[in-house]
Design an enzyme around this catalytic site. Structure first.
Site, PDB file in Angstrom:
ATOM      1  N   GLU A   1       0.837  -1.197   0.000  1.00 26.96           N
ATOM      2  CA  GLU A   1       0.000   0.000   0.000  1.00 26.96           C
ATOM      3  C   GLU A   1       0.874   1.249   0.000  1.00 26.96           C
ATOM      4  OE1 GLU A   1      -4.034  -1.667   2.041  1.00 26.96           O
ATOM      5  OE2 GLU A   1      -2.565  -0.809   3.388  1.00 26.96           O
TER       6      GLU A   1
ATOM      7  N   CYS B   1       3.623   8.397   1.364  1.00 28.37           N
ATOM      8  CA  CYS B   1       4.122   7.427   2.327  1.00 28.37           C
ATOM      9  C   CYS B   1       4.353   6.119   1.564  1.00 28.37           C
ATOM     10  CB  CYS B   1       3.070   7.282   3.420  1.00 28.37           C
ATOM     11  SG  CYS B   1       3.533   6.153   4.714  1.00 28.37           S
TER      12      CYS B   1
ATOM     13  N   CYS C   1       6.343  -7.064   6.960  1.00 29.80           N
ATOM     14  CA  CYS C   1       7.534  -6.654   7.706  1.00 29.80           C
ATOM     15  C   CYS C   1       7.971  -7.837   8.568  1.00 29.80           C
ATOM     16  CB  CYS C   1       7.205  -5.448   8.603  1.00 29.80           C
ATOM     17  SG  CYS C   1       8.664  -4.774   9.440  1.00 29.80           S
TER      18      CYS C   1
ATOM     19  N   CYS D   1       6.447  -5.411  15.742  1.00 30.84           N
ATOM     20  CA  CYS D   1       6.106  -4.438  16.778  1.00 30.84           C
ATOM     21  C   CYS D   1       4.651  -4.712  17.174  1.00 30.84           C
ATOM     22  CB  CYS D   1       6.290  -3.022  16.257  1.00 30.84           C
ATOM     23  SG  CYS D   1       7.973  -2.733  15.673  1.00 30.84           S
TER      24      CYS D   1
ATOM     25  N   CYS E   1       1.623  -2.627  15.724  1.00 30.56           N
ATOM     26  CA  CYS E   1       1.597  -2.306  14.288  1.00 30.56           C
ATOM     27  C   CYS E   1       0.923  -3.405  13.480  1.00 30.56           C
ATOM     28  CB  CYS E   1       3.034  -2.094  13.801  1.00 30.56           C
ATOM     29  SG  CYS E   1       3.160  -1.918  12.013  1.00 30.56           S
TER      30      CYS E   1
ATOM     31  N   GLY F   1       6.851  -2.123   6.004  1.00 32.39           N
ATOM     32  CA  GLY F   1       8.214  -2.641   5.970  1.00 32.39           C
ATOM     33  C   GLY F   1       9.232  -1.809   6.716  1.00 32.39           C
TER      34      GLY F   1
ATOM     35  N   HIS G   1       9.307   5.191  20.778  1.00 31.19           N
ATOM     36  CA  HIS G   1       8.109   4.646  21.448  1.00 31.19           C
ATOM     37  C   HIS G   1       8.241   4.261  22.916  1.00 31.19           C
ATOM     38  CE1 HIS G   1       6.584   4.778  17.470  1.00 31.19           C
ATOM     39  NE2 HIS G   1       7.082   3.651  17.063  1.00 31.19           N
TER      40      HIS G   1
ATOM     41  N   CYS H   1      -0.944   5.743   9.990  1.00 33.70           N
ATOM     42  CA  CYS H   1       0.288   5.090  10.396  1.00 33.70           C
ATOM     43  C   CYS H   1       0.039   3.746  11.041  1.00 33.70           C
ATOM     44  CB  CYS H   1       0.923   5.942  11.490  1.00 33.70           C
ATOM     45  SG  CYS H   1       2.309   6.828  10.939  1.00 33.70           S
TER      46      CYS H   1
HETATM   47  N1  SAH Z   1       9.259   0.208   9.831  1.00 37.37           N
HETATM   48  C1  SAH Z   1       9.525   1.575   9.952  1.00 37.37           C
HETATM   49  C2  SAH Z   1       8.661   2.450   9.073  1.00 37.37           C
HETATM   50  C3  SAH Z   1       7.198   2.095   8.944  1.00 37.37           C
HETATM   51  S1  SAH Z   1       6.134   2.352  10.289  1.00 37.37           S
HETATM   52  C4  SAH Z   1       9.402   2.011  11.405  1.00 37.37           C
HETATM   53  O1  SAH Z   1       8.913   1.234  12.197  1.00 37.37           O
HETATM   54  O2  SAH Z   1       9.835   3.114  11.704  1.00 37.37           O
HETATM   55  C5  SAH Z   1       5.908   4.131  10.359  1.00 37.37           C
HETATM   56  C6  SAH Z   1       5.579   4.635  11.763  1.00 37.37           C
HETATM   57  O3  SAH Z   1       4.260   4.226  12.175  1.00 37.37           O
HETATM   58  C7  SAH Z   1       6.522   4.096  12.824  1.00 37.37           C
HETATM   59  O4  SAH Z   1       6.912   5.101  13.719  1.00 37.37           O
HETATM   60  C8  SAH Z   1       5.644   3.092  13.523  1.00 37.37           C
HETATM   61  O5  SAH Z   1       6.130   2.801  14.798  1.00 37.37           O
HETATM   62  C9  SAH Z   1       4.310   3.787  13.519  1.00 37.37           C
HETATM   63  N2  SAH Z   1       3.164   2.915  13.793  1.00 37.37           N
HETATM   64  C10 SAH Z   1       3.063   1.589  13.555  1.00 37.37           C
HETATM   65  N3  SAH Z   1       1.832   1.147  13.942  1.00 37.37           N
HETATM   66  C11 SAH Z   1       1.171   2.200  14.439  1.00 37.37           C
HETATM   67  C12 SAH Z   1      -0.164   2.385  14.958  1.00 37.37           C
HETATM   68  N4  SAH Z   1      -1.020   1.377  15.009  1.00 37.37           N
HETATM   69  N5  SAH Z   1      -0.533   3.629  15.354  1.00 37.37           N
HETATM   70  C13 SAH Z   1       0.339   4.667  15.236  1.00 37.37           C
HETATM   71  N6  SAH Z   1       1.578   4.557  14.737  1.00 37.37           N
HETATM   72  C14 SAH Z   1       2.009   3.341  14.346  1.00 37.37           C
HETATM   73 FE1  SF4 Z   2       7.681  -3.207  10.902  1.00 32.71          FE
HETATM   74 FE2  SF4 Z   2       7.748  -0.577  11.432  1.00 32.71          FE
HETATM   75 FE3  SF4 Z   2       5.506  -2.021  11.803  1.00 32.71          FE
HETATM   76 FE4  SF4 Z   2       7.580  -2.367  13.432  1.00 32.71          FE
HETATM   77  S1  SF4 Z   2       6.370  -0.489  13.187  1.00 32.71           S
HETATM   78  S2  SF4 Z   2       6.333  -3.998  12.499  1.00 32.71           S
HETATM   79  S3  SF4 Z   2       9.286  -2.119  12.028  1.00 32.71           S
HETATM   80  S4  SF4 Z   2       6.499  -1.619   9.866  1.00 32.71           S
END
Ligand code: SAH
Ligand code: SF4
Length: 410
Positions: free
Chosen positions: A127, A140, A147, A151, A154, A211, A267, A385
């Site tokens: 996406e 974005c 990935c 996390c 996420c 990713g 975080h 995000c």
């Molecule tokens: N993998 C990389 C980039 C993609 S995620 C990373 O983790 O940085 C982009 C951002 O969205 C990151 O800061 C991630 O921690 C945040 N993110 C992931 N899931 C989220 C959620 N459910 N709500 C808000 N932010 C989130």
């Molecule tokens: Fe991957 Fe970033 Fe999501 Fe963590 S927050 S699972 S590194 S996409």
């Protein structure tokens, strides 16, 4: 035996060949995403003599990245003969748009199917999200299908199918956005949604889609160098931000070899909690991560590192956490980006209360940091995000644990 040891066994049992190893690229490759050198080699492979290559690269580059043509026949400055030969060997294909959604706030999300053959039960899809306002349009971009990191907050981290994108597939996302937004000379802009008032629709790029970009370093680097090339898409490296969950060994490389801005998904301020939220922390601890940030090439007060901090109710949002955060970042040219948690179906966290986010933000502000709270965009189309995930399947707890262990041991 630690939890990690227990988890290692099922990891090897359920992953035999990676999706990338099973993947067969299209027989006719797309020229999108090749560096100038690689483009010259491609021309050499179809008999373009060496002395003519530089000029041909120059011309073709212009047609692809400045004009956005999708057909070799339109490249009128290229000799007739070469124009006829090129489509026998190459395409100008971008990823295929499977779905386009436009949010009530103007955010657009494209579900893109990647070219080539897979032996997986699902097609390889990513996406890409476009977030416009009156002055800028931020794209974005995804770096992987799914990935490998898991996390816990996420959605992308729950996707089973994971593979690295090629540089062409990364640049392809920018090309699709420009196609759909009518950003090429003479093209028509869409009438729905929001588009910034200037000439450009995509003014900024953030590697914050699906990713972990620093686990696909070479392809991301090559793609961003194409995107920032002045004679083509021409988005300055100061308008490109790469977000990482903390792949420490590649942070310095990103600064040196790409020269883009850096965002770090922090975080949490204590290793114990960060180990849980961002399991990669077990490999690269907070102190090590911040040391890499201190040494990030090109970081300065004018080019600050963004620290992303997702606000999770009762988990990481106390005033003590806020105070610890500003102590931790002392001496680093930093911006702090507070992200309200975006829930997704099945997620176990809640977003902090607005009052608490404001109190937290005040502590950060009083310490001298601008602390914008990122307004969630495109929530109605699950484009905010961390909500990106092309497949709806969910991993079992055992599979999640196994994936996490794999990420720790590679
Ligand atoms: N993998 C990389 C980039 C993609 S995620 C990373 O983790 O940085 C982009 C951002 O969205 C990151 O800061 C991630 O921690 C945040 N993110 C992931 N899931 C989220 C959620 N459910 N709500 C808000 N932010 C989130
Ligand atoms: Fe991957 Fe970033 Fe999501 Fe963590 S927050 S699972 S590194 S996409």
């Amino acid at each position: 035996m630690t939890t990690l040891d227990i988890a290692t066994e099922p990891a090897t049992a359920f992953v035999e060949k990676t999706p990338l190893e099973r993947y067969v690229a299209p027989a006719k490759p797309s020229l999108i995403g090749l560096s100038r050198e690689a483009l010259a080699d491609a021309l050499g492979s179809i008999g373009v003599p060496e002395r003519a290559r530089k000029m041909r690269v120059q011309q073709i580059w212009h047609w692809i990245y400045f004009r956005g043509v999708t057909d070799f026949a339109a490249m009128s400055s290229v000799s007739k003969e070469l124009r006829a030969t090129l489509p026998e060997h190459f395409t100008l294909a971008r990823p295929e748009v499977v779905a386009e959604q436009v949010s009530v706030d103007g955010t657009r999300k494209w579900l893109l199917r990647l070219p080539g053959e897979t032996q997986d039960e699902r097609p390889h899809e990513v996406e890409t999200v476009y977030i416009p306002d009156s002055e800028r349009g931020t794209l974005c971009v995804s770096s992987q299908v799914g990935c490998t990191l898991t996390c816990t907050f996420c959605h992308t981290g729950t996707q089973r199918l994971v593979r690295n994108l090629t540089a062409g597939e990364i640049v392809g996302q920018i090309m699709v956005a420009r196609d759909r937004l009518g950003e090429w000379p003479g093209a028509t802009r869409p009438t729905d949604g929001v588009i910034p008032s200037g000439d450009r629709c995509v003014t900024n790029i953030v590697m914050m889609g699906m990713g972990e970009p620093l686990y696909n370093f070479e392809a991301v680097r090559d793609a961003l160098l194409v995107a920032s090339d002045n004679e083509g898409i021409g988005i300055s490296r100061r308008r490109i931000t790469l977000s990482t969950s903390g792949v420490v060994p590649n942070i310095e490389r990103a600064g040196a070899e790409i020269g883009c801005l850096l965002a770090v998904s922090l975080h949490a301020v204590r290793d114990e909690l960060r180990n849980e939220l961002v399991p990669l922390n077990r490999k690269y601890k907070i102190t090590e991560l911040l040391e890499a940030c201190r040494n990030y090439p090109g970081a300065s007060n004018a080019r600050r590192i963004t620290f992303e901090y997702v606000m999770l109710k009762g988990v990481n949002d106390s005033i003590d956490d806020a105070k610890a955060l500003v102590r931790l970042l002392k001496g680093i040219p930093a911006k702090i980006n507070l992200i309200p948690f975006n829930p997704w179906p099945g997620s176990k966290y809640e977003c902090s209360d607005w009052e608490q986010i404001e109190k937290f933000s005040q502590v950060v502000f009083d310490a001298g940091y601008a602390s914008p709270v990122r307004t969630p965009r495109g929530r109605d189309i699950l484009a905010a995000c961390g909500q990106l995930k092309s497949a709806t399947e969910k991993l079992s707890a055992r599979e999640r644990m196994a994936l996490r262990a794999m990420a720790m041991t590679d």
